[in-house]
Design a protein around this motif. Sequence first.
Motif, short mmCIF file in Angstrom:
data_model
loop_
_atom_site.label_atom_id
_atom_site.label_comp_id
_atom_site.label_asym_id
_atom_site.label_seq_id
_atom_site.Cartn_x
_atom_site.Cartn_y
_atom_site.Cartn_z
N ARG A 1 0.82 -1.21 0.00
CA ARG A 1 0.00 0.00 0.00
C ARG A 1 0.85 1.27 0.00
O ARG A 1 0.44 2.28 -0.57
N PHE A 2 2.01 1.21 0.63
CA PHE A 2 2.89 2.37 0.75
C PHE A 2 4.15 2.15 -0.09
O PHE A 2 4.64 1.02 -0.21
N THR A 3 4.69 3.24 -0.62
CA THR A 3 5.94 3.19 -1.37
C THR A 3 6.84 4.34 -0.93
O THR A 3 6.42 5.50 -0.97
N ILE A 4 8.05 4.00 -0.54
CA ILE A 4 9.04 5.02 -0.16
C ILE A 4 9.97 5.24 -1.34
O ILE A 4 10.31 4.30 -2.07
N SER A 5 10.38 6.49 -1.53
CA SER A 5 11.32 6.81 -2.60
C SER A 5 12.15 8.01 -2.17
O SER A 5 11.82 8.68 -1.20
N ARG A 6 13.22 8.25 -2.90
CA ARG A 6 14.07 9.40 -2.60
C ARG A 6 14.48 10.09 -3.90
O ARG A 6 14.74 9.43 -4.91
N ASP A 7 14.50 11.40 -3.85
CA ASP A 7 14.89 12.22 -5.00
C ASP A 7 16.23 12.84 -4.69
O ASP A 7 16.32 13.75 -3.86
N ASN A 8 17.27 12.36 -5.35
CA ASN A 8 18.62 12.82 -5.04
C ASN A 8 18.88 14.26 -5.48
O ASN A 8 19.77 14.91 -4.96
N ASN A 9 18.08 14.74 -6.41
CA ASN A 9 18.25 16.12 -6.86
C ASN A 9 17.63 17.11 -5.88
O ASN A 9 18.08 18.26 -5.80
N GLU A 10 16.61 16.66 -5.18
CA GLU A 10 15.86 17.55 -4.28
C GLU A 10 16.14 17.27 -2.80
O GLU A 10 15.57 17.93 -1.95
N ASN A 11 17.00 16.29 -2.52
CA ASN A 11 17.27 15.89 -1.12
C ASN A 11 15.96 15.64 -0.37
O ASN A 11 15.77 16.11 0.77
N THR A 12 15.07 14.94 -1.01
CA THR A 12 13.72 14.73 -0.47
C THR A 12 13.39 13.24 -0.44
O THR A 12 13.70 12.51 -1.39
N VAL A 13 12.75 12.83 0.63
CA VAL A 13 12.25 11.47 0.76
C VAL A 13 10.73 11.53 0.70
O VAL A 13 10.12 12.40 1.34
N TYR A 14 10.15 10.63 -0.05
CA TYR A 14 8.69 10.61 -0.21
C TYR A 14 8.10 9.34 0.37
O TYR A 14 8.77 8.31 0.44
N LEU A 15 6.83 9.42 0.75
CA LEU A 15 6.07 8.24 1.12
C LEU A 15 4.71 8.34 0.44
O LEU A 15 3.89 9.18 0.79
N GLU A 16 4.53 7.50 -0.57
CA GLU A 16 3.24 7.41 -1.25
C GLU A 16 2.38 6.41 -0.48
O GLU A 16 2.79 5.26 -0.27
N MET A 17 1.19 6.85 -0.10
CA MET A 17 0.31 6.00 0.69
C MET A 17 -1.01 5.84 -0.05
O MET A 17 -1.66 6.83 -0.39
N HIS A 18 -1.38 4.60 -0.26
CA HIS A 18 -2.64 4.28 -0.95
C HIS A 18 -3.46 3.33 -0.08
O HIS A 18 -2.94 2.71 0.85
N GLU A 19 -4.73 3.23 -0.43
CA GLU A 19 -5.65 2.34 0.31
C GLU A 19 -5.55 2.58 1.81
O GLU A 19 -5.46 1.65 2.60
N LEU A 20 -5.58 3.85 2.18
CA LEU A 20 -5.40 4.20 3.58
C LEU A 20 -6.53 3.66 4.44
O LEU A 20 -7.70 3.61 4.02
N LEU A 21 -6.16 3.28 5.65
CA LEU A 21 -7.08 2.69 6.62
C LEU A 21 -7.11 3.56 7.86
O LEU A 21 -6.14 4.27 8.16
N PRO A 22 -8.18 3.50 8.63
CA PRO A 22 -8.21 4.28 9.89
C PRO A 22 -7.01 3.98 10.78
O PRO A 22 -6.52 4.88 11.47
N ARG A 23 -6.50 2.77 10.76
CA ARG A 23 -5.37 2.44 11.63
C ARG A 23 -4.06 3.08 11.16
O ARG A 23 -3.05 3.01 11.86
N ASP A 24 -4.07 3.69 9.98
CA ASP A 24 -2.89 4.43 9.51
C ASP A 24 -2.84 5.83 10.13
O ASP A 24 -1.86 6.55 9.93
N THR A 25 -3.86 6.22 10.84
CA THR A 25 -3.89 7.53 11.48
C THR A 25 -2.75 7.65 12.48
O THR A 25 -2.60 6.83 13.38
N ALA A 26 -1.93 8.68 12.29
CA ALA A 26 -0.75 8.87 13.14
C ALA A 26 -0.05 10.16 12.71
O ALA A 26 -0.38 10.75 11.68
N VAL A 27 0.93 10.56 13.50
CA VAL A 27 1.87 11.59 13.06
C VAL A 27 3.03 10.86 12.39
O VAL A 27 3.60 9.93 12.97
N TYR A 28 3.36 11.29 11.20
CA TYR A 28 4.42 10.66 10.42
C TYR A 28 5.68 11.52 10.45
O TYR A 28 5.61 12.74 10.26
N TYR A 29 6.80 10.86 10.69
CA TYR A 29 8.09 11.52 10.79
C TYR A 29 9.09 10.86 9.84
O TYR A 29 8.99 9.66 9.57
#
Length: 114
Positions: A66-94
């Motif tokens: 459901r989730f995919t992590i990736s990194r963009d070396n040009n932007e110094n950015t880490v991404y987290l794509e989240m799909h099919e989200l569920l109520p139990r995914d509710t949280a603060v993400y760091y």
Amino acid sequence: QVQLVESGGGLVQPGGSLRLSCVVPSNIFSTYSMAWYRQAPGKQRDLVAGITKSNSTTYADSVKGRFTISRDNNENTVYLEMHELLPRDTAVYYCNALFIRFSWGQGTQVTVSA
């Protein structure tokens, strides 16, 4: 002090999608494997997904497929794509390094609710 800046959270209905972003200082990004963690109310902070500099990934069983992590070396950015989200995914993400910990950012709140 290391500054990790997370963004992209919000309120989404069950089954919805979000993309989280984390801007990482360049010296940290170029040196370390990175990861996303989450902390639900009253619970400990847990690893959600990690990615090495060579783009090998690891996921918690609860988010695999459901989730995919990736990194963009040009932007110094880490991404987290989240799909099919569920109520139990509710949280603060760091984001933080995968194998060591720098100071935590403010995180971004993800709320999955109808």
